[in-house]
Scaffold this motif. Structure first.
Motif, PDB file in Angstrom:
ATOM      1  N   TRP A  16       0.835  -1.205   0.000  1.00  0.00           N
ATOM      2  CA  TRP A  16       0.000   0.000   0.000  1.00  0.00           C
ATOM      3  C   TRP A  16       0.871   1.256   0.000  1.00  0.00           C
ATOM      4  CZ3 TRP A  16      -5.000   1.424  -0.518  1.00  0.00           C
ATOM      5  CH2 TRP A  16      -5.367   2.682  -0.060  1.00  0.00           C
ATOM      6  N   ASP A  17       1.905   1.247   0.814  1.00  0.00           N
ATOM      7  CA  ASP A  17       2.804   2.390   0.886  1.00  0.00           C
ATOM      8  C   ASP A  17       3.496   2.632  -0.451  1.00  0.00           C
ATOM      9  OD1 ASP A  17       4.570   4.367   2.402  1.00  0.00           O
ATOM     10  OD2 ASP A  17       6.063   2.939   1.674  1.00  0.00           O
ATOM     11  N   ALA A  18       3.884   1.557  -1.135  1.00  0.00           N
ATOM     12  CA  ALA A  18       4.636   1.692  -2.380  1.00  0.00           C
ATOM     13  C   ALA A  18       3.759   2.131  -3.541  1.00  0.00           C
ATOM     14  CB  ALA A  18       5.322   0.367  -2.714  1.00  0.00           C
ATOM     15  N   VAL A  19       2.581   1.525  -3.678  1.00  0.00           N
ATOM     16  CA  VAL A  19       1.787   1.749  -4.885  1.00  0.00           C
ATOM     17  C   VAL A  19       0.852   2.950  -4.783  1.00  0.00           C
ATOM     18  CG1 VAL A  19       1.897  -0.693  -5.457  1.00  0.00           C
ATOM     19  CG2 VAL A  19      -0.082   0.190  -4.219  1.00  0.00           C
ATOM     20  N   LEU A  20       0.582   3.443  -3.580  1.00  0.00           N
ATOM     21  CA  LEU A  20      -0.324   4.575  -3.455  1.00  0.00           C
ATOM     22  C   LEU A  20       0.320   5.743  -2.715  1.00  0.00           C
ATOM     23  CD1 LEU A  20      -3.121   5.695  -4.014  1.00  0.00           C
ATOM     24  CD2 LEU A  20      -3.848   4.857  -1.779  1.00  0.00           C
ATOM     25  N   VAL A  21       0.741   5.521  -1.472  1.00  0.00           N
ATOM     26  CA  VAL A  21       1.301   6.621  -0.679  1.00  0.00           C
ATOM     27  C   VAL A  21       2.518   7.220  -1.368  1.00  0.00           C
ATOM     28  CG1 VAL A  21       2.325   7.243   1.536  1.00  0.00           C
ATOM     29  CG2 VAL A  21       0.416   5.616   1.457  1.00  0.00           C
ATOM     30  N   PHE A  22       3.417   6.353  -1.826  1.00  0.00           N
ATOM     31  CA  PHE A  22       4.622   6.857  -2.480  1.00  0.00           C
ATOM     32  C   PHE A  22       4.294   7.646  -3.738  1.00  0.00           C
ATOM     33  CE2 PHE A  22       7.762   6.399  -5.839  1.00  0.00           C
ATOM     34  CZ  PHE A  22       8.878   6.968  -5.251  1.00  0.00           C
ATOM     35  N   ARG A  23       3.325   7.159  -4.537  1.00  0.00           N
ATOM     36  CA  ARG A  23       3.008   7.854  -5.790  1.00  0.00           C
ATOM     37  C   ARG A  23       2.495   9.263  -5.518  1.00  0.00           C
ATOM     38  NH1 ARG A  23       6.011   6.412  -9.396  1.00  0.00           N
ATOM     39  NH2 ARG A  23       4.867   8.004 -10.536  1.00  0.00           N
ATOM     40  N   LEU A  24       1.726   9.442  -4.446  1.00  0.00           N
ATOM     41  CA  LEU A  24       1.257  10.773  -4.083  1.00  0.00           C
ATOM     42  C   LEU A  24       2.427  11.644  -3.664  1.00  0.00           C
ATOM     43  CD1 LEU A  24      -1.963   9.807  -2.088  1.00  0.00           C
ATOM     44  CD2 LEU A  24      -1.814  10.624  -4.454  1.00  0.00           C
ATOM     45  N   GLU A  25       3.336  11.087  -2.870  1.00  0.00           N
ATOM     46  CA  GLU A  25       4.514  11.842  -2.456  1.00  0.00           C
ATOM     47  C   GLU A  25       5.395  12.186  -3.651  1.00  0.00           C
ATOM     48  OE1 GLU A  25       4.997   9.729   1.960  1.00  0.00           O
ATOM     49  OE2 GLU A  25       6.234   9.097   0.266  1.00  0.00           O
ATOM     50  N   ALA A  26       5.544  11.245  -4.576  1.00  0.00           N
ATOM     51  CA  ALA A  26       6.385  11.471  -5.743  1.00  0.00           C
ATOM     52  C   ALA A  26       5.815  12.566  -6.632  1.00  0.00           C
ATOM     53  CB  ALA A  26       6.533  10.174  -6.536  1.00  0.00           C
ATOM     54  N   SER A  27       4.502  12.598  -6.785  1.00  0.00           N
ATOM     55  CA  SER A  27       3.877  13.653  -7.595  1.00  0.00           C
ATOM     56  C   SER A  27       4.180  15.023  -7.017  1.00  0.00           C
ATOM     57  CB  SER A  27       2.369  13.418  -7.666  1.00  0.00           C
ATOM     58  OG  SER A  27       2.069  12.208  -8.319  1.00  0.00           O
ATOM     59  N   ALA A  28       4.160  15.121  -5.693  1.00  0.00           N
ATOM     60  CA  ALA A  28       4.466  16.400  -5.055  1.00  0.00           C
ATOM     61  C   ALA A  28       5.920  16.796  -5.281  1.00  0.00           C
ATOM     62  CB  ALA A  28       4.169  16.313  -3.559  1.00  0.00           C
ATOM     63  N   VAL A  29       6.843  15.843  -5.170  1.00  0.00           N
ATOM     64  CA  VAL A  29       8.258  16.136  -5.374  1.00  0.00           C
ATOM     65  C   VAL A  29       8.523  16.543  -6.816  1.00  0.00           C
ATOM     66  CG1 VAL A  29      10.564  15.108  -5.419  1.00  0.00           C
ATOM     67  CG2 VAL A  29       9.039  14.665  -3.496  1.00  0.00           C
ATOM     68  N   ILE A  30       7.951  15.807  -7.766  1.00  0.00           N
ATOM     69  CA  ILE A  30       8.143  16.139  -9.180  1.00  0.00           C
ATOM     70  C   ILE A  30       7.578  17.514  -9.484  1.00  0.00           C
ATOM     71  CG2 ILE A  30       7.466  15.513 -11.530  1.00  0.00           C
ATOM     72  CD1 ILE A  30       7.582  12.592 -10.660  1.00  0.00           C
ATOM     73  N   GLY A  31       6.421  17.820  -8.905  1.00  0.00           N
ATOM     74  CA  GLY A  31       5.788  19.112  -9.169  1.00  0.00           C
ATOM     75  C   GLY A  31       6.548  20.292  -8.624  1.00  0.00           C
ATOM     76  N   THR A  32       7.316  20.092  -7.549  1.00  0.00           N
ATOM     77  CA  THR A  32       7.994  21.225  -6.898  1.00  0.00           C
ATOM     78  C   THR A  32       9.471  21.336  -7.237  1.00  0.00           C
ATOM     79  OG1 THR A  32       8.390  19.854  -4.921  1.00  0.00           O
ATOM     80  CG2 THR A  32       6.394  21.210  -4.954  1.00  0.00           C
ATOM     81  N   SER A  33      10.115  20.232  -7.621  1.00  0.00           N
ATOM     82  CA  SER A  33      11.565  20.325  -7.769  1.00  0.00           C
ATOM     83  C   SER A  33      12.129  19.490  -8.909  1.00  0.00           C
ATOM     84  CB  SER A  33      12.244  19.904  -6.457  1.00  0.00           C
ATOM     85  OG  SER A  33      11.867  18.592  -6.094  1.00  0.00           O
ATOM     86  N   SER A  34      11.332  19.173  -9.916  1.00  0.00           N
ATOM     87  CA  SER A  34      11.835  18.340 -11.008  1.00  0.00           C
ATOM     88  C   SER A  34      12.830  19.118 -11.858  1.00  0.00           C
ATOM     89  CB  SER A  34      10.681  17.840 -11.877  1.00  0.00           C
ATOM     90  OG  SER A  34      10.046  18.923 -12.516  1.00  0.00           O
ATOM     91  N   SER A  35      13.659  18.382 -12.576  1.00  0.00           N
ATOM     92  CA  SER A  35      14.663  18.991 -13.445  1.00  0.00           C
ATOM     93  C   SER A  35      14.018  19.414 -14.762  1.00  0.00           C
ATOM     94  CB  SER A  35      15.781  17.985 -13.722  1.00  0.00           C
ATOM     95  OG  SER A  35      15.321  16.960 -14.580  1.00  0.00           O
ATOM     96  N   PRO A  36      14.717  20.239 -15.563  1.00  0.00           N
ATOM     97  CA  PRO A  36      14.180  20.621 -16.877  1.00  0.00           C
ATOM     98  C   PRO A  36      13.930  19.438 -17.799  1.00  0.00           C
ATOM     99  CG  PRO A  36      15.988  22.075 -16.244  1.00  0.00           C
ATOM    100  CD  PRO A  36      15.960  20.956 -15.241  1.00  0.00           C
ATOM    101  N   ALA A  37      14.551  18.288 -17.495  1.00  0.00           N
ATOM    102  CA  ALA A  37      14.352  17.107 -18.350  1.00  0.00           C
ATOM    103  C   ALA A  37      12.916  16.623 -18.322  1.00  0.00           C
ATOM    104  CB  ALA A  37      15.297  15.991 -17.925  1.00  0.00           C
TER     105      ALA A  37
END
Length: 469
Positions: free
Chosen positions: A223-244
């Motif tokens: 549950w942590d990997a397939v749902l909780v992490f994906r929500l956290e990852a979306s936030a990280v990508i949205g705030t600090s992703s590289s130009p790539a």
């Protein structure tokens, strides 16, 4: 033809995901992390499928694994067959949809624009999705009796299997919910079939979780990997992703248009909206909407994301079958077939290249002892797999590092611990990258490791003799 399209790539070097999943499948036993001693944000059935390929692949360093490609080829061929079955159920005896639907599946599942020759979660989930769609349509033809209940239970099982391969492949659940809403109060035996659908999905879920638990993977961890992490990852990508990241988004949109997938999808959606006589019109549009949402929200915008659109496109093609619109759809479909076939021919003729990642792995194989450990900072698990070594750091992909270890304190603990790796492979001149605070870890690196070789952007560091922990 869909199966054969993969055969020229049987001995192509494995990509990062393919190597990483194969490596995880071989080390999946009770350990310190989600899948043995490694962690990835994927559900367990995907790792089980790679376990099958792993049993057919020699142990040790893995550069190529034909069994991995054969697995994708099989999924592609089965998906084309199921597309034909779906067209037979909904085509009302007409020949055109029985040709058009498999042709769409063939063109896109055999296209480099849609991820070929990479074996990833999307291509392995598609046959389960299409099987679920076929069985759901079958329940509409058998609203009463045991056959309808069995078909509904099978659809639920296929729906859950797809989600246990790729967590966002809940297409069949979306279609089932749309059918329930549009037919509520009008379809006989609806409650019984809905209960059977839920029962089938829960049965597969229970089996999947129980089997994973035997190998040390807990339901909470999944549950942590397939749902909780994906929500956290979306936030990280949205705030600090590289130009790539936005660059890949533009490339993905360009590929979607060039392949003909975007024009075909737009045309089919328009025609279905203009003629909503089919009771499946709104459910099919809901299915396609979810698939588009999955592509956009994937975050990293890899080409193989587009594979998830195949079931929705196949269903729309089957629904758009009247004679007066056939010419326009046929012309668009002809473009899709031709341009993707040309792309396939081009890809088969590309000369083999030795990537910097392969050079790094070759260096490690030549200079490392079997007991040495290696950490790749960050991502590219194919280096670990191709080297034949193991990694004491649980994160083989870069996104989990940015989400779960952004200050690299976990990496520091590994480097300073009793299982410190002899080798550290760094992408770039330092450990610093987007979303990371690498000051402390970089300081430890330069004081305890010495740089040995450079291949492209990859720098190979070796632990200094006598370095303290």
């Amino acid at each position: 033809m869909a199966f054969a399209a993969w055969l020229p790539f049987l001995h192509a070097p494995l990509t990062s995901d393919e190597s990483g999943f194969l490596l995880l499948s071989r080390h999946w036993r009770p350990g310190t992390s989600l899948y043995g001693d490694y962690w990835v944000d994927r559900p367990p059935l995907l790792i089980w499928l790679f376990s099958i390929a792993g049993h057919l692949t020699p142990t040790g360093a893995v550069v190529t694994a034909p069994a991995v490609k054969v697995m994708a080829a099989t999924a592609s061929g089965v998906s084309v067959l199921l597309s034909g079955v779906l067209a037979g159920l909904l085509g009302r005896g007409r020949a055109w949809p029985r040709v058009a639907a498999p042709a769409v599946a063939l063109a896109l599942l055999s296209s480099p624009f849609f991820g070929l020759p990479e074996t990833d979660g999307e291509i392995l989930a598609v046959p389960f999705v299409l099987l679920g769609v076929v069985l759901l349509v079958g329940t509409l033809r058998h609203p009463r009796g045991r056959r309808g209940l069995a078909l509904a239970a099978g659809a639920g099982a296929a729906a859950m299997a797809a989600a246990l391969v790729k967590q966002n492949a809940v297409d069949v659940f979306v279609l089932a919910a749309a059918l329930l809403l549009t037919r509520r109060g009008r379809a006989a035996g609806l409650a019984g079939r809905a209960a059977a659908f839920v029962g089938g999905s829960l049965a597969v879920l229970g089996l999947g979780l129980a089997g994973a638990a035997v190998r040390g993977t807990s339901p909470r961890g999944i549950w942590d990997a397939v749902l909780v992490f994906r929500l956290e990852a979306s936030a990280v990508i949205g705030t600090s992703s590289s130009p790539a990241t936005p660059e890949r988004m533009v490339h993905l949109a360009t590929v979607f248009v060039t392949s003909g997938g975007a024009p075909l999808l737009a045309l089919l959606v328009l025609l279905v909206l203009l003629d909503r006589s089919s009771g499946l019109a709104w459910p099919a549009l809901g299915l396609v909407g979810w698939e588009l949402f999955g592509v956009v929200m994937g975050g990293s915008y890899w080409w193989h994301y587009l594979t998830g659109l195949v079931p929705g496109l196949v269903l729309l093609v089957v629904l758009v079958a009247p004679v007066r619109r056939r010419a326009l759809v046929t012309a668009c479909l002809a473009y899709v077939l031709v341009v993707n076939a040309l792309a396939w021919v081009h890809w088969t003729r590309l000369p083999p290249e030795v990537s910097p990642e392969a050079q790094v792995a070759s260096y490690l194989r030549a200079h490392a002892a079997p007991s040495d450990g290696v950490v790749v900072a960050f991502g590219h698990p194919e280096i670990v797999a191709d080297s034949g070594l193991s990694s004491p750091y649980p994160y083989l992909w870069s996104l989990p590092v940015r989400v779960r270890d952004p200050r690299l304190s976990g990496l520091e603990d590994v480097l300073a611990g009793p299982a410190a790796p002899r080798w550290l492979v760094v992408d770039g001149d330092s450990l610093d990258s987007w979303g990371l605070d690498a000051i402390a870890a970089q300081d430890y690196l330069v004081h305890h490791y010495g740089e040995q070789r450079t291949y492209g952007e990859w720098h190979v560091w070796e632990r200094q003799v006598g370095a303290d922990r």
